[in-house]
Structure formats: structure tokens, C-alpha cells
Scaffold this motif. Structure first.
Motif, PDB file in Angstrom:
ATOM      1  N   ALA A 130       0.846  -1.194   0.000  1.00  0.00           N
ATOM      2  CA  ALA A 130       0.000   0.000   0.000  1.00  0.00           C
ATOM      3  C   ALA A 130       0.880   1.242   0.000  1.00  0.00           C
ATOM      4  O   ALA A 130       2.039   1.191   0.404  1.00  0.00           O
ATOM      5  N   ALA A 131       0.313   2.343  -0.470  1.00  0.00           N
ATOM      6  CA  ALA A 131       1.031   3.609  -0.456  1.00  0.00           C
ATOM      7  C   ALA A 131       0.037   4.752  -0.279  1.00  0.00           C
ATOM      8  O   ALA A 131      -1.143   4.621  -0.621  1.00  0.00           O
ATOM      9  N   VAL A 132       0.548   5.858   0.257  1.00  0.00           N
ATOM     10  CA  VAL A 132      -0.304   7.028   0.490  1.00  0.00           C
ATOM     11  C   VAL A 132       0.465   8.268   0.066  1.00  0.00           C
ATOM     12  O   VAL A 132       1.683   8.351   0.213  1.00  0.00           O
ATOM     13  N   SER A 133      -0.276   9.219  -0.471  1.00  0.00           N
ATOM     14  CA  SER A 133       0.344  10.429  -0.985  1.00  0.00           C
ATOM     15  C   SER A 133       0.747  11.374   0.142  1.00  0.00           C
ATOM     16  O   SER A 133       0.504  11.116   1.312  1.00  0.00           O
ATOM     17  N   TYR A 134       1.371  12.489  -0.234  1.00  0.00           N
ATOM     18  CA  TYR A 134       1.959  13.416   0.727  1.00  0.00           C
ATOM     19  C   TYR A 134       0.982  13.851   1.823  1.00  0.00           C
ATOM     20  O   TYR A 134       1.322  13.825   3.013  1.00  0.00           O
ATOM     21  N   ALA A 135      -0.211  14.226   1.430  1.00  0.00           N
ATOM     22  CA  ALA A 135      -1.181  14.738   2.392  1.00  0.00           C
ATOM     23  C   ALA A 135      -2.178  13.673   2.820  1.00  0.00           C
ATOM     24  O   ALA A 135      -3.088  13.970   3.589  1.00  0.00           O
ATOM     25  N   GLY A 136      -2.002  12.472   2.310  1.00  0.00           N
ATOM     26  CA  GLY A 136      -2.901  11.389   2.691  1.00  0.00           C
ATOM     27  C   GLY A 136      -4.193  11.359   1.909  1.00  0.00           C
ATOM     28  O   GLY A 136      -5.114  10.628   2.265  1.00  0.00           O
ATOM     29  N   ILE A 137      -4.277  12.110   0.837  1.00  0.00           N
ATOM     30  CA  ILE A 137      -5.525  12.189   0.084  1.00  0.00           C
ATOM     31  C   ILE A 137      -5.682  11.012  -0.862  1.00  0.00           C
ATOM     32  O   ILE A 137      -6.781  10.487  -1.058  1.00  0.00           O
ATOM     33  N   THR A 138      -4.573  10.588  -1.424  1.00  0.00           N
ATOM     34  CA  THR A 138      -4.596   9.489  -2.396  1.00  0.00           C
ATOM     35  C   THR A 138      -3.898   8.274  -1.814  1.00  0.00           C
ATOM     36  O   THR A 138      -2.846   8.400  -1.168  1.00  0.00           O
ATOM     37  N   SER A 139      -4.473   7.106  -2.033  1.00  0.00           N
ATOM     38  CA  SER A 139      -3.839   5.869  -1.587  1.00  0.00           C
ATOM     39  C   SER A 139      -3.988   4.806  -2.672  1.00  0.00           C
ATOM     40  O   SER A 139      -4.829   4.927  -3.575  1.00  0.00           O
ATOM     41  N   ASP A 140      -3.178   3.806  -2.558  1.00  0.00           N
ATOM     42  CA  ASP A 140      -3.177   2.718  -3.535  1.00  0.00           C
ATOM     43  C   ASP A 140      -2.907   1.423  -2.791  1.00  0.00           C
ATOM     44  O   ASP A 140      -2.149   1.417  -1.800  1.00  0.00           O
ATOM     45  N   TYR A 141      -3.512   0.349  -3.258  1.00  0.00           N
ATOM     46  CA  TYR A 141      -3.368  -0.930  -2.581  1.00  0.00           C
ATOM     47  C   TYR A 141      -3.112  -2.039  -3.593  1.00  0.00           C
ATOM     48  O   TYR A 141      -3.640  -2.022  -4.715  1.00  0.00           O
ATOM     49  N   ALA A 142      -2.351  -3.009  -3.171  1.00  0.00           N
ATOM     50  CA  ALA A 142      -2.235  -4.225  -3.955  1.00  0.00           C
ATOM     51  C   ALA A 142      -3.588  -4.924  -3.951  1.00  0.00           C
ATOM     52  O   ALA A 142      -4.334  -4.854  -2.965  1.00  0.00           O
ATOM     53  N   ASP A 143      -3.886  -5.593  -5.025  1.00  0.00           N
ATOM     54  CA  ASP A 143      -5.179  -6.278  -5.116  1.00  0.00           C
ATOM     55  C   ASP A 143      -5.369  -7.290  -3.993  1.00  0.00           C
ATOM     56  O   ASP A 143      -6.478  -7.508  -3.517  1.00  0.00           O
ATOM     57  N   SER A 144      -4.276  -7.886  -3.562  1.00  0.00           N
ATOM     58  CA  SER A 144      -4.350  -8.934  -2.541  1.00  0.00           C
ATOM     59  C   SER A 144      -4.776  -8.413  -1.167  1.00  0.00           C
ATOM     60  O   SER A 144      -5.198  -9.193  -0.319  1.00  0.00           O
ATOM     61  N   VAL A 145      -4.662  -7.105  -0.944  1.00  0.00           N
ATOM     62  CA  VAL A 145      -5.007  -6.562   0.369  1.00  0.00           C
ATOM     63  C   VAL A 145      -6.139  -5.543   0.310  1.00  0.00           C
ATOM     64  O   VAL A 145      -6.628  -5.090   1.349  1.00  0.00           O
ATOM     65  N   LYS A 146      -6.573  -5.220  -0.888  1.00  0.00           N
ATOM     66  CA  LYS A 146      -7.611  -4.198  -1.049  1.00  0.00           C
ATOM     67  C   LYS A 146      -8.873  -4.636  -0.335  1.00  0.00           C
ATOM     68  O   LYS A 146      -9.322  -5.779  -0.437  1.00  0.00           O
ATOM     69  N   GLY A 147      -9.431  -3.706   0.434  1.00  0.00           N
ATOM     70  CA  GLY A 147     -10.640  -4.014   1.188  1.00  0.00           C
ATOM     71  C   GLY A 147     -10.363  -4.601   2.562  1.00  0.00           C
ATOM     72  O   GLY A 147     -11.272  -4.699   3.393  1.00  0.00           O
ATOM     73  N   ARG A 148      -9.127  -5.004   2.825  1.00  0.00           N
ATOM     74  CA  ARG A 148      -8.777  -5.565   4.134  1.00  0.00           C
ATOM     75  C   ARG A 148      -7.775  -4.673   4.878  1.00  0.00           C
ATOM     76  O   ARG A 148      -7.812  -4.581   6.101  1.00  0.00           O
ATOM     77  N   PHE A 149      -6.889  -4.049   4.163  1.00  0.00           N
ATOM     78  CA  PHE A 149      -5.864  -3.202   4.769  1.00  0.00           C
ATOM     79  C   PHE A 149      -6.196  -1.739   4.507  1.00  0.00           C
ATOM     80  O   PHE A 149      -6.803  -1.394   3.489  1.00  0.00           O
ATOM     81  N   ALA A 150      -5.749  -0.885   5.415  1.00  0.00           N
ATOM     82  CA  ALA A 150      -5.943   0.550   5.241  1.00  0.00           C
ATOM     83  C   ALA A 150      -4.672   1.281   5.658  1.00  0.00           C
ATOM     84  O   ALA A 150      -4.164   1.062   6.763  1.00  0.00           O
ATOM     85  N   ILE A 151      -4.188   2.122   4.773  1.00  0.00           N
ATOM     86  CA  ILE A 151      -3.001   2.922   5.078  1.00  0.00           C
ATOM     87  C   ILE A 151      -3.438   4.329   5.446  1.00  0.00           C
ATOM     88  O   ILE A 151      -4.388   4.872   4.867  1.00  0.00           O
ATOM     89  N   SER A 152      -2.762   4.907   6.414  1.00  0.00           N
ATOM     90  CA  SER A 152      -3.070   6.265   6.821  1.00  0.00           C
ATOM     91  C   SER A 152      -1.782   6.933   7.300  1.00  0.00           C
ATOM     92  O   SER A 152      -0.803   6.248   7.594  1.00  0.00           O
ATOM     93  N   ARG A 153      -1.820   8.239   7.385  1.00  0.00           N
ATOM     94  CA  ARG A 153      -0.643   8.958   7.864  1.00  0.00           C
ATOM     95  C   ARG A 153      -1.059  10.132   8.723  1.00  0.00           C
ATOM     96  O   ARG A 153      -2.146  10.685   8.573  1.00  0.00           O
ATOM     97  N   ASP A 154      -0.158  10.497   9.617  1.00  0.00           N
ATOM     98  CA  ASP A 154      -0.349  11.654  10.477  1.00  0.00           C
ATOM     99  C   ASP A 154       0.899  12.509  10.323  1.00  0.00           C
ATOM    100  O   ASP A 154       1.942  12.205  10.918  1.00  0.00           O
ATOM    101  N   ASN A 155       0.801  13.544   9.522  1.00  0.00           N
ATOM    102  CA  ASN A 155       1.983  14.353   9.247  1.00  0.00           C
ATOM    103  C   ASN A 155       2.461  15.136  10.462  1.00  0.00           C
ATOM    104  O   ASN A 155       3.629  15.505  10.542  1.00  0.00           O
ATOM    105  N   ALA A 156       1.584  15.374  11.389  1.00  0.00           N
ATOM    106  CA  ALA A 156       1.996  16.070  12.615  1.00  0.00           C
ATOM    107  C   ALA A 156       2.868  15.184  13.492  1.00  0.00           C
ATOM    108  O   ALA A 156       3.661  15.678  14.289  1.00  0.00           O
TER     109      ALA A 156
END
Length: 123
Positions: A50-76
Motif C-alpha cells: 500500500a502507499a499514500v500520498s503526501y497529504a494522505g488524500i490518495t492511496s493505492d493498494y495491492a489487489d491482494s489486500v484491497k478491502g482488508r488493509f488501510a493505510i493512513s498517515r499523520d503528518n503532525a
């Protein structure tokens, strides 16, 4: 730059686990980097999770984990997390966080890598 991953461990199939990665470095501006998670199982090549963009607005997932995993970030807090739900035995691997200045991608050409955290799944 240091990326410190944590949160790995033993989880039962069907259960949940949350991985975290804290970034640090004197000249490292966390919000200027896309963040990704990759994993490598024994005898297999490292693969994108999985990957997430600079501000966390865009994310991408491998098909094998889509719907089960969630990526997030806290820039602070210079932190990226991977919430793993409905874990499967095939999710067992060493998980690595990575930072990329040029934006998120599924390719492994990230600029900085963490040391990895082991996820073991019992069935």
C-alpha cells in the motif's frame, strides 16, 4: 533519515494488526514524501502492499489486500500506519515502510526504507 517500523507480531487468521512507522531526520520533512508499505515473505521477492500520498488524500493498494488493509498517515506525528484486518496466512511476511520524494508508486524505487517488522499469522 530513519524509518522505525513497529507493531508486528503473531496474529490469528481473521484477526487484526496495526503496523506503524515513525520517520525522523534533521533535514527530513515528512509531508514532502509519499509513504509506502512493502512486504517480503521467505523465498519470495519484496512486493508492494500500500502507499499514500503526501497529504494522505490518495492511496493505492495491492489487489491482494484491497478491502482488508488501510493505510493512513499523520503528518503532525511523522507517522504512517497500516491497519491490517481479516488477516490471512498469506499475509505473513516482514513488512517494510518506505518514503519516496517523487510521489507514491507501486515500484520499489523509494528513497528511504525502514528495518522491517515481522508479521506471523497462525491458522
Amino acid at each position: 533519515v530513519q524509518l522505525q517500523a513497529s507493531g508486528g507480531g503473531l496474529v490469528q487468521a481473521g484477526g487484526s494488526l496495526r503496523l506503524s512507522c515513525v520517520a525522523s531526520g534533521r533535514t527530513f520533512t515528512f509531508s514532502h514524501y509519499a509513504m509506502g508499505w512493502f512486504r517480503q515473505a521467505p523465498g519470495k521477492e519484496r512486493e508492494f502492499v500500500a502507499a499514500v500520498s503526501y497529504a494522505g488524500i490518495t492511496s493505492d493498494y495491492a489487489d491482494s489486500v484491497k478491502g482488508r488493509f488501510a493505510i493512513s498517515r499523520d503528518n503532525a506525528k511523522n507517522t504512517v500506519s497500516l491497519q491490517m484486518n481479516r488477516v490471512k496466512p498469506e499475509d505473513a511476511a516482514v513488512y517494510y515502510c518506505a518514503a519516496r520524494r517523487a510521489g507514491l508508486t507501486r515500484a520499489d524505487d523509494y528513497n528511504f526504507w525502514g528495518q522491517g517488522t515481522q508479521v506471523t499469522v497462525s491458522s
